[in-house]
Design an enzyme around this catalytic site. Structure first.
Site, PDB file in Angstrom:
ATOM      1  N   ASN A  18       0.846  -1.168   0.239  1.00  0.00           N
ATOM      2  CA  ASN A  18      -0.184  -0.230   0.013  1.00  0.00           C
ATOM      3  C   ASN A  18       0.786   1.080   0.142  1.00  0.00           C
ATOM      4  O   ASN A  18       0.626   1.641  -0.923  1.00  0.00           O
ATOM      5  CB  ASN A  18      -0.876  -0.126   1.489  1.00  0.00           C
ATOM      6  CG  ASN A  18      -2.130  -0.737   1.078  1.00  0.00           C
ATOM      7  OD1 ASN A  18      -3.304  -0.678   0.633  1.00  0.00           O
ATOM      8  ND2 ASN A  18      -1.886  -1.230   1.749  1.00  0.00           N
ATOM      9  N   ARG A  69       3.224   0.783  26.607  1.00  0.00           N
ATOM     10  CA  ARG A  69       2.540   0.487  25.235  1.00  0.00           C
ATOM     11  C   ARG A  69       2.402   2.494  25.257  1.00  0.00           C
ATOM     12  O   ARG A  69       2.879   2.846  23.872  1.00  0.00           O
ATOM     13  CB  ARG A  69       1.107  -0.446  24.887  1.00  0.00           C
ATOM     14  CG  ARG A  69       0.663   0.551  23.932  1.00  0.00           C
ATOM     15  CD  ARG A  69      -0.832  -0.237  23.848  1.00  0.00           C
ATOM     16  NE  ARG A  69      -0.491  -1.716  24.058  1.00  0.00           N
ATOM     17  CZ  ARG A  69      -0.792  -2.122  22.042  1.00  0.00           C
ATOM     18  NH1 ARG A  69      -0.670  -1.522  21.777  1.00  0.00           N
ATOM     19  NH2 ARG A  69      -1.463  -3.600  21.905  1.00  0.00           N
ATOM     20  N   MET A  94       0.292  -2.797  12.649  1.00  0.00           N
ATOM     21  CA  MET A  94      -0.479  -3.993  12.873  1.00  0.00           C
ATOM     22  C   MET A  94      -0.528  -4.004  14.595  1.00  0.00           C
ATOM     23  O   MET A  94      -0.765  -4.590  15.502  1.00  0.00           O
ATOM     24  CB  MET A  94       0.335  -5.563  12.612  1.00  0.00           C
ATOM     25  CG  MET A  94       0.439  -5.547  11.158  1.00  0.00           C
ATOM     26  SD  MET A  94      -1.181  -5.431  10.404  1.00  0.00           S
ATOM     27  CE  MET A  94      -1.795  -7.395  11.274  1.00  0.00           C
ATOM     28  N   ARG A  95      -0.435  -2.687  14.807  1.00  0.00           N
ATOM     29  CA  ARG A  95      -0.308  -1.645  16.820  1.00  0.00           C
ATOM     30  C   ARG A  95      -1.934  -1.274  16.590  1.00  0.00           C
ATOM     31  O   ARG A  95      -1.802  -0.677  16.744  1.00  0.00           O
ATOM     32  CB  ARG A  95       0.647  -1.290  17.151  1.00  0.00           C
ATOM     33  CG  ARG A  95       1.869  -2.843  16.936  1.00  0.00           C
ATOM     34  CD  ARG A  95       3.491  -1.751  17.756  1.00  0.00           C
ATOM     35  NE  ARG A  95       3.387  -1.120  18.563  1.00  0.00           N
ATOM     36  CZ  ARG A  95       3.483  -2.156  19.893  1.00  0.00           C
ATOM     37  NH1 ARG A  95       3.993  -3.306  20.061  1.00  0.00           N
ATOM     38  NH2 ARG A  95       3.667  -1.752  21.317  1.00  0.00           N
ATOM     39  N   ASN A 111      -7.045   4.955   8.132  1.00  0.00           N
ATOM     40  CA  ASN A 111      -6.103   3.284   8.754  1.00  0.00           C
ATOM     41  C   ASN A 111      -6.989   2.598   7.310  1.00  0.00           C
ATOM     42  O   ASN A 111      -8.272   2.809   6.967  1.00  0.00           O
ATOM     43  CB  ASN A 111      -6.976   2.279   9.490  1.00  0.00           C
ATOM     44  CG  ASN A 111      -6.234   0.998  10.134  1.00  0.00           C
ATOM     45  OD1 ASN A 111      -5.446   0.866   9.163  1.00  0.00           O
ATOM     46  ND2 ASN A 111      -7.114   0.172   9.999  1.00  0.00           N
ATOM     47  N   HIS A 113      -8.222  -1.249   6.319  1.00  0.00           N
ATOM     48  CA  HIS A 113      -8.854  -2.276   6.752  1.00  0.00           C
ATOM     49  C   HIS A 113      -9.061  -3.133   5.561  1.00  0.00           C
ATOM     50  O   HIS A 113      -9.778  -2.899   4.957  1.00  0.00           O
ATOM     51  CB  HIS A 113      -9.465  -2.159   7.353  1.00  0.00           C
ATOM     52  CG  HIS A 113     -10.297  -3.585   8.215  1.00  0.00           C
ATOM     53  ND1 HIS A 113      -9.344  -4.330   9.509  1.00  0.00           N
ATOM     54  CD2 HIS A 113     -11.173  -4.250   8.322  1.00  0.00           C
ATOM     55  CE1 HIS A 113      -9.903  -5.167   9.852  1.00  0.00           C
ATOM     56  NE2 HIS A 113     -10.973  -5.232   9.408  1.00  0.00           N
ATOM     57  N   SER A 140     -11.425  -0.867   3.435  1.00  0.00           N
ATOM     58  CA  SER A 140     -12.331  -0.157   3.584  1.00  0.00           C
ATOM     59  C   SER A 140     -10.936   0.648   4.497  1.00  0.00           C
ATOM     60  O   SER A 140      -9.843   0.518   4.488  1.00  0.00           O
ATOM     61  CB  SER A 140     -13.275  -0.340   4.580  1.00  0.00           C
ATOM     62  OG  SER A 140     -13.944  -1.548   4.620  1.00  0.00           O
ATOM     63  N   GLU A 147     -11.760   2.505  18.838  1.00  0.00           N
ATOM     64  CA  GLU A 147     -11.970   1.300  18.954  1.00  0.00           C
ATOM     65  C   GLU A 147     -11.481   0.952  18.067  1.00  0.00           C
ATOM     66  O   GLU A 147     -11.052   1.118  16.940  1.00  0.00           O
ATOM     67  CB  GLU A 147     -13.527   1.204  18.899  1.00  0.00           C
ATOM     68  CG  GLU A 147     -14.722  -0.038  18.576  1.00  0.00           C
ATOM     69  CD  GLU A 147     -15.263  -0.074  17.758  1.00  0.00           C
ATOM     70  OE1 GLU A 147     -15.840  -1.269  17.647  1.00  0.00           O
ATOM     71  OE2 GLU A 147     -16.348   1.326  17.963  1.00  0.00           O
ATOM     72  N   ASP A 149     -10.547  -0.550  14.784  1.00  0.00           N
ATOM     73  CA  ASP A 149     -11.201  -0.937  13.429  1.00  0.00           C
ATOM     74  C   ASP A 149     -12.795  -0.643  13.491  1.00  0.00           C
ATOM     75  O   ASP A 149     -13.498  -1.338  12.772  1.00  0.00           O
ATOM     76  CB  ASP A 149     -11.509  -2.575  13.192  1.00  0.00           C
ATOM     77  CG  ASP A 149      -9.669  -2.582  12.790  1.00  0.00           C
ATOM     78  OD1 ASP A 149      -9.912  -4.282  12.840  1.00  0.00           O
ATOM     79  OD2 ASP A 149      -9.173  -1.809  12.691  1.00  0.00           O
ATOM     80  N   GLU A 178      -7.923  -2.719  -3.055  1.00  0.00           N
ATOM     81  CA  GLU A 178      -6.316  -1.829  -1.834  1.00  0.00           C
ATOM     82  C   GLU A 178      -5.890  -0.424  -2.135  1.00  0.00           C
ATOM     83  O   GLU A 178      -6.414   0.267  -2.018  1.00  0.00           O
ATOM     84  CB  GLU A 178      -6.044  -1.821  -0.854  1.00  0.00           C
ATOM     85  CG  GLU A 178      -6.553  -3.285  -0.067  1.00  0.00           C
ATOM     86  CD  GLU A 178      -6.117  -3.581   1.787  1.00  0.00           C
ATOM     87  OE1 GLU A 178      -6.291  -4.601   1.866  1.00  0.00           O
ATOM     88  OE2 GLU A 178      -5.162  -2.959   1.955  1.00  0.00           O
TER      89      GLU A 178
HETATM   90  C1  GRF Z   1      -3.131  -4.872   4.006  1.00  0.00           C
HETATM   91  O1  GRF Z   1      -4.443  -6.193   3.077  1.00  0.00           O
HETATM   92  C2  GRF Z   1      -4.462  -3.741   4.888  1.00  0.00           C
HETATM   93  O2  GRF Z   1      -5.662  -3.582   4.438  1.00  0.00           O
HETATM   94  C3  GRF Z   1      -3.764  -4.478   6.730  1.00  0.00           C
HETATM   95  O3  GRF Z   1      -2.420  -5.453   6.391  1.00  0.00           O
HETATM   96  C4  GRF Z   1      -1.859  -5.471   4.601  1.00  0.00           C
HETATM   97  C5  GRF Z   1      -1.054  -4.593   4.672  1.00  0.00           C
HETATM   98  O4  GRF Z   1      -0.591  -4.798   3.401  1.00  0.00           O
HETATM   99  N1  GRF Z   1      -3.745  -3.911   6.990  1.00  0.00           N
HETATM  100  P1  GRF Z   1       1.249  -4.155   2.712  1.00  0.00           P
HETATM  101  O5  GRF Z   1       1.412  -4.547   3.932  1.00  0.00           O
HETATM  102  O6  GRF Z   1       0.570  -2.684   2.748  1.00  0.00           O
HETATM  103  O7  GRF Z   1       1.388  -4.666   1.311  1.00  0.00           O
END
Ligand code: GRF
Length: 229
Positions: A18, A69, A94-95, A111, A113, A140, A147, A149, A178
């Protein structure tokens, strides 16, 4: 109309496809913003290598170097604030971000998702979709809220779930959508057309009754008369 977005920062933990879509769109003048910095919680994240290859400042901050954290997040967002982004983009980060940092940036953090929110929050969204037997799945872009997502959804892209699909096949089909979804959504921010007011997404100052949908042409359809291309 609100202030156009000129500078973005990206938070990513993994591969960074992305992020690469944003780098490519900026390089091809399809997205008029400056990528001011890329930040990761994983020093070996592919996203950091992509940023360095594109000459974008990149920084890894290891959670293990902090006792809590909250301390990690405070340091991370202090570093992010230094590059003065108008919008912070979580793309495969991922956090869960501490409520304190999120609340201080409501309306300025988004974000992407891999599901049609509010369905299938959290992890393993493609497995969840297959287990639920849905005919349609997707991705999305939403505002980040405390909260997980759970913030207001700005835009979505849909894909069919096909017979014989496994999670990997579905993930590939969703990821392909995406990339244009994130670019198209950020174009609206760059044009100053998207705002968050009282937990409501507004396009050109008017509340969206439903998230913008990306057509098969990879352009966002606008419920309003004006095209969003
Ligand atoms: C994507 O599917 C995004 O929606 C999710 O994690 C994945 C990350 O992909 N949160 P990348 O690292 O951008 O290839």
């Amino acid at each position: 109309m609100t202030q156009p977005v000129h500078r973005i920062a990206v938070l990513a933990s993994g591969h960074g496809s992305n992020l690469q879509a944003l780098i490519d769109a900026i390089g091809q003048q399809r997205l008029p913003v400056e990528l001011a910095g890329v930040f990761s919680d994983r020093p070996r994240a592919g996203a950091l290598h992509r940023a360095e290859a594109a000459g974008v400042p990149a920084e890894a901050i290891r959670p293990a170097d902090f006792a809590t954290r909250a301390q990690f997040d405070e340091h991370l967002f202090t570093r992010i604030d230094r590059v003065q982004p108008d919008v912070i983009v979580c793309a495969g980060y991922m956090r869960l971000v501490s409520e304190r940092e999120v609340s201080a940036r409501l309306g300025r953090m988004i974000n992407i998702h891999p599901s049609l929110l509010p369905a299938f929050k959290g992890l393993h969204t493609h497995q969840q979709a297959l287990a639920a037997g849905v005919a349609e799945h997707g991705a999305s872009v939403h505002f980040v809220s405390p909260e997980l997502d759970g913030g207001p959804v700005i835009s979505q892209a849909r894909v069919p779930v096909l017979a014989g699909d496994d999670a990997a096949a579905l993930a590939r089909r969703v990821l392909e959508r995406e990339h244009p979804l994130l670019v198209q959504t950020l174009r609206l921010f760059a044009q100053g057309r998207i705002t968050l007011v009282a937990n409501e997404v507004r396009l050109d100052g008017r509340a969206l009754a439903a998230p913008l949908q990306m057509g098969h042409d990879n352009l966002l359809d606008s419920p309003l008369s004006q095209e969003t291309a």
